[in-house]
Write a protein that holds these residues in place. Structure first.
Motif, PDB file in Angstrom:
ATOM      1  N   VAL A  28     -11.674 -12.846  -7.910  1.00 54.05           N
ATOM      2  CA  VAL A  28     -11.540 -12.018  -9.109  1.00 54.05           C
ATOM      3  C   VAL A  28     -10.207 -11.275  -9.028  1.00 54.05           C
ATOM      4  O   VAL A  28      -9.573 -11.219  -7.981  1.00 54.05           O
ATOM      5  N   VAL A  29      -9.818 -10.686 -10.155  1.00 54.50           N
ATOM      6  CA  VAL A  29      -8.646  -9.817 -10.209  1.00 54.50           C
ATOM      7  C   VAL A  29      -9.090  -8.492 -10.806  1.00 54.50           C
ATOM      8  O   VAL A  29      -9.577  -8.456 -11.950  1.00 54.50           O
ATOM      9  N   PRO A  30      -8.981  -7.403 -10.071  1.00 50.35           N
ATOM     10  CA  PRO A  30      -9.383  -6.100 -10.608  1.00 50.35           C
ATOM     11  C   PRO A  30      -8.325  -5.548 -11.560  1.00 50.35           C
ATOM     12  O   PRO A  30      -7.237  -6.123 -11.712  1.00 50.35           O
ATOM     13  N   ASP A  31      -8.660  -4.430 -12.164  1.00 48.79           N
ATOM     14  CA  ASP A  31      -7.688  -3.736 -13.022  1.00 48.79           C
ATOM     15  C   ASP A  31      -6.919  -2.693 -12.225  1.00 48.79           C
ATOM     16  O   ASP A  31      -5.800  -2.338 -12.586  1.00 48.79           O
ATOM     17  N   ILE A  32      -7.541  -2.199 -11.179  1.00 54.83           N
ATOM     18  CA  ILE A  32      -6.917  -1.170 -10.344  1.00 54.83           C
ATOM     19  C   ILE A  32      -7.230  -1.498  -8.884  1.00 54.83           C
ATOM     20  O   ILE A  32      -8.375  -1.797  -8.537  1.00 54.83           O
ATOM     21  N   ILE A  33      -6.212  -1.431  -8.026  1.00 55.04           N
ATOM     22  CA  ILE A  33      -6.389  -1.608  -6.578  1.00 55.04           C
ATOM     23  C   ILE A  33      -6.062  -0.289  -5.892  1.00 55.04           C
ATOM     24  O   ILE A  33      -5.021   0.316  -6.190  1.00 55.04           O
ATOM     25  N   THR A  34      -6.923   0.145  -5.007  1.00 53.49           N
ATOM     26  CA  THR A  34      -6.609   1.325  -4.192  1.00 53.49           C
ATOM     27  C   THR A  34      -6.458   0.889  -2.748  1.00 53.49           C
ATOM     28  O   THR A  34      -7.199   0.044  -2.250  1.00 53.49           O
ATOM     29  N   VAL A  35      -5.465   1.481  -2.068  1.00 54.78           N
ATOM     30  CA  VAL A  35      -5.204   1.117  -0.679  1.00 54.78           C
ATOM     31  C   VAL A  35      -4.688   2.352   0.052  1.00 54.78           C
ATOM     32  O   VAL A  35      -4.077   3.237  -0.551  1.00 54.78           O
ATOM     33  N   ALA A  36      -4.960   2.415   1.354  1.00 50.29           N
ATOM     34  CA  ALA A  36      -4.472   3.520   2.199  1.00 50.29           C
ATOM     35  C   ALA A  36      -4.641   3.102   3.659  1.00 50.29           C
ATOM     36  O   ALA A  36      -4.447   1.927   3.991  1.00 50.29           O
ATOM     37  N   LYS A  37      -5.033   4.016   4.518  1.00 52.12           N
ATOM     38  CA  LYS A  37      -5.286   3.773   5.946  1.00 52.12           C
ATOM     39  C   LYS A  37      -4.186   2.938   6.588  1.00 52.12           C
ATOM     40  O   LYS A  37      -3.110   3.424   6.882  1.00 52.12           O
ATOM     41  N   GLY A  38      -4.445   1.635   6.804  1.00 52.26           N
ATOM     42  CA  GLY A  38      -3.487   0.797   7.505  1.00 52.26           C
ATOM     43  C   GLY A  38      -2.135   0.699   6.839  1.00 52.26           C
ATOM     44  O   GLY A  38      -1.136   0.380   7.495  1.00 52.26           O
ATOM     45  N   MET A  39      -2.069   1.008   5.565  1.00 57.23           N
ATOM     46  CA  MET A  39      -0.804   0.925   4.833  1.00 57.23           C
ATOM     47  C   MET A  39       0.278   1.786   5.490  1.00 57.23           C
ATOM     48  O   MET A  39       1.463   1.447   5.451  1.00 57.23           O
ATOM     49  N   GLY A  40      -0.133   2.883   6.121  1.00 59.39           N
ATOM     50  CA  GLY A  40       0.845   3.761   6.772  1.00 59.39           C
ATOM     51  C   GLY A  40       0.718   3.767   8.278  1.00 59.39           C
ATOM     52  O   GLY A  40       1.401   4.532   8.956  1.00 59.39           O
ATOM     53  N   ASN A  41      -0.143   2.929   8.828  1.00 62.71           N
ATOM     54  CA  ASN A  41      -0.360   2.861  10.280  1.00 62.71           C
ATOM     55  C   ASN A  41      -0.629   4.241  10.881  1.00 62.71           C
ATOM     56  O   ASN A  41      -0.192   4.569  11.984  1.00 62.71           O
ATOM     57  N   GLY A  42      -1.384   5.058  10.140  1.00 59.21           N
ATOM     58  CA  GLY A  42      -1.714   6.398  10.616  1.00 59.21           C
ATOM     59  C   GLY A  42      -0.916   7.491   9.922  1.00 59.21           C
ATOM     60  O   GLY A  42      -1.317   8.655   9.938  1.00 59.21           O
TER      61      GLY A  42
END
Length: 975
Positions: free
Chosen positions: A808-822
């Motif tokens: 599927v393809v969402p309308d909104i993706i949220t990401v964090a945590k590993g994105m900044g390696n801490g």
């Protein structure tokens, strides 16, 4: 009783009485019948009898044991039954003619028979591992039993018994002849002689009283506490009760624990501590304890060897011999002095210190004020990027410091990072019991105190009256055997004139034994007494400061809000990380299997350099114009599906999900949101509102605002509907919620869900579930939010985003945590149209989300992930890891399922695979035992019965295998 009688007893096989014959005795003399099963014994024949209403033990004994001895056993059990606080004991059952002890004849052989009530409970000897609480409880039970027997007396207590430790020496001599291996026999005999010699000076002070003398794992019964740990509360088999040494009773108990000690004699110390707190021992008794443990170990091995020689079919004895050999090996694994010191310290006895105030300088030409002391501990600024693993790093740092001063020394009492072994089930010996000095070769060395010179294993020893000085790296000027006065020359530091030389300095009170250079953290309290600080020789700066973990934890507790929990009841103080490993301040290395925040691994030098460089140049907020924020936004948009080309940068997953909800509201003009039960999305007001995990918030299901509409968790393992084809069933819950919203006349804002059920352990959603739900939501004008904070960003290995697994393809993706390696960094990726909707309500701003440093962090993480092929590693190592975890199910029923993919996995523990009763207490205990074995692991899920396996993506195959090996060890041995 004569020695001849004792000799006869030593040669007895078990009574030759079959189960059928025992049943006849039971029927004719006790009027009972039932199912008989044999219980193991060395010289008695014991049968458990199940009548259907009650269980008993039928004990059949040789006539060479006098009736008065059996009467003493019965009397002791009756005595204990009447004492409040005494352990549970069996009840004596009389025969039909009122006798407690009867004589029976079986095939012309006369035996003595008793019937006892069977005491319900589990023994302690079955598990290969016992937690410290069980060990301490056994010591407490032993003390309560001895205290309760203190005023018990009976003429049958005065016996000539092979197990009486007062006679250990003579008995061993009689038994050793059965051991045919000459080397083994000599080794056993040598240790018995040493043990007897150490006990002899204390023997007159050792108290005598009635003692059970066999409080072992086989002879206690236990209940399980709230965490499933065995806590002994009853005692059986009084066959060895005597009037004997009180401390001998505890020695028997300590020896019995050593087969579960995994080679560590210190394992018994909780039992000693618990015993001493209840029934205090004299100092002489404490000093005699370990030699008596060794004596008991000798008797166990020698007795079993002899018993097998006369009764080779006795499988009970043969199986025990393996454990008894382990007991013996563990008992003699360390010097007597070490265990004596550990026992005395455990009991709170103050030990004398060596007077040093009149010592002469060791290095008379060196001004100690000019000595540099080099920090080689876990927090040392000299270490980075794993350089401590280079074999000569400590010496290189020492030599570099010495080149800048008159001399440099390592620190005594320091937990050396270089000594920390990775992937080790046991803590490493990291604590330095010595100091190394780097100084000019040829520097003079003098005797600080008077003593005799000797050479031991190529190093020089100055043996004083109460302490010895061990030196390495010396060119001696005295002969072996020379007697020196304080201040006399010993020699000089080895090496060519004009170069630097190394001198190793260690003090020890051990006699005739070379001390180790390092010890484990658990041994420090004892070894530091035997190998005291050389501060009197090298200055007080040579002593490393002691870790203040408890004080720091107290400060945290006092000022850090209690809602901010920490892992583990007694958490290790972690101050360093490297790749998938973490290190506490004592140098213990842990495999980090939960830290999904550090996606690259800990301490990545490339990321650290990038952050440092950017911070030196500029760090501000995203209202200023700079390249990094544009670069990161472009990179994120390129990772998302086509059309999701607009990025918000934030500083956490909670903020990302909170913003996603605001975007849904702004874009649709509606408020109502669908979310999944058992889900977690964050701690901000909005993200918490759509979180329904009761593990994170016990009141979650009763405190949701009316705009949140939770729908059934599509848990394909333990949900109402099972398996990958359950989409249609779970869709009904969604449709029902949508009908309520439609019927109210209100509209739907959207739907938020993790594409993989992260908080439940990485459970895959039913096939086609998101496509079906997304279709219903979009048909009503709502937007679909994919919470990828935990499961996305390459962690699944087979997919970069979790929603790709659902196609599927969402309308909104949220990401964090590993994105900044801490580093605090998150993002929301959506369409331009949805993003523009928020601007109608005002502008959005996150102080650190798009800062120059945060943007550089985000870019560098993506670069490293690509350059080091971390998503591919997650796929390959994750598949290997999951395969090995699944294989555990074949042998361990507690493992109900293995969820997830890549390096987001969950092992779910259940007490029953049919009912799926969650094994919550067991999971907590397993995590605690894994910590002891060097693995950081925590439970997840609403029932806290799932291991949440989400390590750094740099996890190696070796580390993955170590994790499974340790988990299998726990499941096999117990927790």
């Amino acid at each position: 009783m004569t020695d001849e009688t004792l000799a006869r007893r030593l040669e007895l096989p078990c009574p030759d009485v079959t189960a059928e014959e025992a049943g006849e005795i039971l029927q004719s003399r006790y009027g009972l019948s039932g199912t008989l099963s044999e219980l193991g014994s060395q010289q008695d024949r014991n049968y458990r009898v199940d009548t259907g209403e009650q269980a008993y033990v039928l004990k059949i004994c040789h006539m060479v044991y006098e009736t008065i001895e059996l009467e003493a056993q019965n009397a002791a059990m009756r005595h204990l039954a009447g004492i409040e606080g005494a352990p549970r004991v069996p009840r004596v059952v009389a025969s039909t003619d009122g006798q407690d002890i009867i004589a029976v004849v079986v095939r012309d052989q006369t035996y003595q028979v008793r019937l006892l009530e069977y005491l319900e409970g589990e023994g302690l000897s079955g598990p290969a591992h016992l937690p410290g609480q069980s060990v301490a409880a056994l010591g407490a039970l032993c003390a309560n039993l001895a205290r309760s027997l203190a005023d018990f007396d009976h003429p049958g207590l005065d016996r000539n018994l092979q197990w009486d430790l007062r006679r250990a020496g003579p008995v061993a001599v009689q038994l050793l002849s059965a051991i045919t291996d000459g080397a083994a026999r000599d080794r056993i005999a040598k240790n018995m002689v040493a043990a007897v010699r150490r006990v002899q000076p204390f023997a007159p002070a050792l108290r005598l009283q009635a003692v059970h003398h066999d409080v072992t794992g086989d002879n206690v019964v236990s209940r399980r506490d709230e965490k499933g740990r065995l806590i002994p509360d009853g005692v059986i088999d009084f066959g060895d009760i005597i009037r004997g040494w009180l401390v001998g009773d505890l020695a028997v108990t300590c020896a019995s624990l050593l087969h579960q000690a995994d080679g560590d004699p210190f394992f018994v110390l909780p039992a000693v501590k618990a015993y001493h707190e209840i029934y205090p021992l004299k100092e002489e008794e404490l000093r005699a304890l370990w030699p008596l443990v060794v004596a008991r170990a000798v008797i166990l091995v020698a007795s079993s060897e002899q018993q097998i020689s006369i009764d080779p079919e006795n499988e009970y004895v043969r199986a025990n011999l393996v454990l008894e050999q382990r007991i013996f090996d563990t008992a003699i694994a360390v010097p007597f002095d070490l265990m004596e010191t550990a026992i005395l310290k455990t009991a709170g006895v103050e030990l004398p210190t060596v007077a040093t105030e009149h010592w002469h300088p060791l290095l008379p030409d060196l001004d100690l004020q000019n000595m540099l002391y080099v920090d080689l501990g876990v927090e040392s600024q000299h270490f980075a990027a794993g350089n401590w693993g280079q074999g000569d790093m400590d010496w290189r740092l020492l030599a570099r410091a010495a080149s800048e001063a008159d001399a440099a020394a390592t620190r005594y009492g320091e937990y050396r990072l270089s000594r920390s072994r990775l992937l080790s089930a046991r803590p490493s010996a990291t604590y330095a019991l010595h100091a190394d000095i780097c100084l000019a070769a040829g520097s003079a060395i003098a005797a600080p105190f008077s003593g005799r010179i000797s050479w031991q294993n190529h190093h020089l020893v100055l043996e004083g009256a109460d302490i010895s000085l061990h030196l390495d790296g010396i060119d001696p000027s005295v002969e072996d055997g020379a007697e020196l006065e304080a201040g006399q020359a010993i020699g000089a530091v080895s090496g060519e004139q004009g170069s630097l030389g190394g001198l190793r300095v260690q003090l020890s009170t051990l006699k005739g034994t070379e001390p180790p250079l390092f010890c484990t953290p658990a041994e420090v309290f004892a070894w530091s007494e035997l190998c005291p600080s050389p501060a009197a020789l090298l200055g007080h700066g040579v002593e490393a400061p002691k870790p203040v973990d408890a004080e720091i934890l107290a400060v945290r507790t006092a000022h850090f809000a209690a809602a901010q929990k920490h892992y583990y009841e007694t958490p290790p103080r972690i101050e360093r990380g490297w790749k998938e490993h973490m290190f506490d301040v004592e140098g213990r290395a842990y495999l980090d299997m939960v830290n999904n925040v550090t996606i690259l691994g800990h301490g990545h030098p490339r990321l650290a350099d990038a952050v440092g460089e950017q911070w030196l140049r500029l760090n501000t907020n995203s209202r200023f114009h700079y390249a990094a924020v544009a670069d990161l936004s472009e990179r994120l948009a390129a990772l998302a599906p086509e059309g999701l080309d607009t990025v918000f940068l934030v500083n956490s997953g909670s903020e990302a999900n909170d913003l996603a909800l605001r975007l849904a509201w702004a874009h649709t003009g509606a408020r109502n949101m669908l979310s999944l039960l058992e889900a977690y999305h964050g701690w901000s007001v909005a993200s918490d509102a759509v979180s329904t995990s009761i593990a994170d918030n016990p009141r979650a299901l009763t405190t949701r605002p009316d705009w949140v509409h939770p729908v059934a968790a599509p848990n394909t393992y333990r949900g109402e509907f099972r398996g990958p084809d359950s989409t249609g069933d779970y869709l009904q819950s969604v449709l029902a919620a949508l009908e309520l919203i439609d019927g109210s006349g209100e509209r739907l804002a959207g739907f938020i869900a993790e594409p993989v059920y992260g908080n439940a352990g990485g459970i895959a959603l039913p096939d086609g579930y998101l496509a079906a739900v997304y279709g219903q939501v979009r048909a009503r004008g709502g937007v679909c939010i994919a919470d990828e904070v935990q499961v996305g960003y390459g962690r699944l290995g087979h997919h970069f985003w979790g929603f790709e697994q659902q196609q599927v393809v969402p309308d909104i993706i949220t990401v964090a945590k590993g994105m900044g390696n801490g580093h605090p960094l998150g993002a929301v990726i959506t369409t331009r149209a949805i993003a523009d909707s928020l601007e109608k309500e005002g502008y959005f701003f996150s102080s650190s989300g798009g800062s120059p440093v945060s943007s550089v962090v985000g870019i560098t993480v993506l670069d490293i992930m690509a350059d080091e092929a971390l998503q591919q590693n997650a796929r390959e190592i994750g598949d290997r890891l999951k395969g090995r975890l699944v294989a555990l199910m074949d042998h361990h029923p507690l493992v109900g399922a293995v969820h997830g993919m890549g390096l987001y996995l969950g092992v779910e523990f259940v007490r029953d695979r049919a009912t799926l009763e969650p094994a919550t207490a067991e999971t907590a205990a397993i995590c605690a035992r894994l910590l002891d074995l060097g693995v950081i692991m925590q439970p997840t899920g609403d029932h806290l019965n799932v291991l949440k396996i989400k390590p750094p993506l740099c996890l190696t195959a070796e580390s993955a295998d170590f994790f499974v090996d340790m988990l299998e060890k726990v499941l096999s041995e117990g927790w």
